[in-house]
Scaffold this motif. Structure first.
Motif, PDB file in Angstrom:
ATOM      1  N   TYR A   1      -4.659   3.971   5.998  1.00 22.53           N
ATOM      2  CA  TYR A   1      -5.474   2.990   5.257  1.00 22.53           C
ATOM      3  C   TYR A   1      -5.881   1.770   6.069  1.00 22.53           C
ATOM      4  O   TYR A   1      -6.687   0.972   5.594  1.00 22.53           O
ATOM      5  CB  TYR A   1      -4.705   2.522   4.008  1.00 22.53           C
TER       6      TYR A   1
ATOM      7  N   ARG B   1      -3.777  -3.982  -3.985  1.00 25.47           N
ATOM      8  CA  ARG B   1      -4.720  -4.569  -3.024  1.00 25.47           C
ATOM      9  C   ARG B   1      -4.042  -5.667  -2.194  1.00 25.47           C
ATOM     10  O   ARG B   1      -3.085  -6.299  -2.664  1.00 25.47           O
ATOM     11  CB  ARG B   1      -5.962  -5.105  -3.754  1.00 25.47           C
TER      12      ARG B   1
ATOM     13  N   ALA C   1       0.990   4.769   5.552  1.00 31.59           N
ATOM     14  CA  ALA C   1       0.027   3.835   4.951  1.00 31.59           C
ATOM     15  C   ALA C   1      -0.718   3.076   6.042  1.00 31.59           C
ATOM     16  O   ALA C   1      -1.942   2.900   5.975  1.00 31.59           O
ATOM     17  CB  ALA C   1       0.763   2.852   4.035  1.00 31.59           C
TER      18      ALA C   1
ATOM     19  N   LEU D   1       0.840  -1.209   0.000  1.00 30.21           N
ATOM     20  CA  LEU D   1       0.000   0.000   0.000  1.00 30.21           C
ATOM     21  C   LEU D   1       0.876   1.262   0.000  1.00 30.21           C
ATOM     22  O   LEU D   1       0.592   2.236  -0.699  1.00 30.21           O
ATOM     23  CB  LEU D   1      -0.916   0.018   1.231  1.00 30.21           C
TER      24      LEU D   1
END
Ligand code: SF4
Ligand code: SF4
Length: 138
Positions: A56, A94, A52, A41
């Protein structure tokens, strides 16, 4: 969990993520991320690993999971789902779990979708299902 526009129906796969509202990105509260996923990510967004991790992901018991947001179809969904196209906005970045799901030739949620669309005689109907895991001992 697929990128919109790329058809995933292979000969022995009986689901098509491009025709699905992304149940898998929405109904599971936990999309678990590993250290390698957070590194990916960070690379994807060109930010530090720490940034990150904070931006996230969120804590879930002893693990980290992708952050979630309110959804236009289901109650919540992954922060990286495009709610108009229902596709993943970070396809190349992903997490691993998204890359392998559903790990079999059928997707149960896609089967429910198709079943209800046939049953209701409406190819646009979406069964808004919810999944709750309970321990049998509870
Ligand atoms: S729920 Fe199944 S068919 Fe729908 S996007 Fe996820 S893997 Fe694809
Ligand atoms: S990262 Fe992409 S594939 Fe994974 S849950 Fe989020 S939107 Fe779905």
């Amino acid at each position: 969990m697929a990128e919109r526009g790329i058809k995933t129906s292979k000969p022995r796969v009986h689901y098509d993520c491009t025709k699905c509202p992304a149940f898998c990105c929405s109904i599971y509260e936990r999309v678990t991320v590993t250290k390698a996923d957070i590194n990916r990510l960070a690379k994807h967004f060109s930010v530090s690993v720490e940034e990150a991790r904070e931006k996230y992901t969120a804590p879930w018991e002893n693990e980290r999971v992708l952050r979630r947001v309110k959804d236009s179809i289901f109650e919540e969904t992954c922060m990286f789902l495009d709610q108009k196209t229902r596709g993943c906005t970070i396809y190349n970045g992903r997490p691993g779990v998204c890359r392998t799901y559903p790990a079999r030739s059928r997707c149960a949620y896609y089967d429910v979708l198709r079943f209800e669309q046939t049953q209701q005689g409406d190819k646009n109907v979406v069964p808004v299902v919810k999944i709750i895991f309970r321990d049998e001992d509870e």
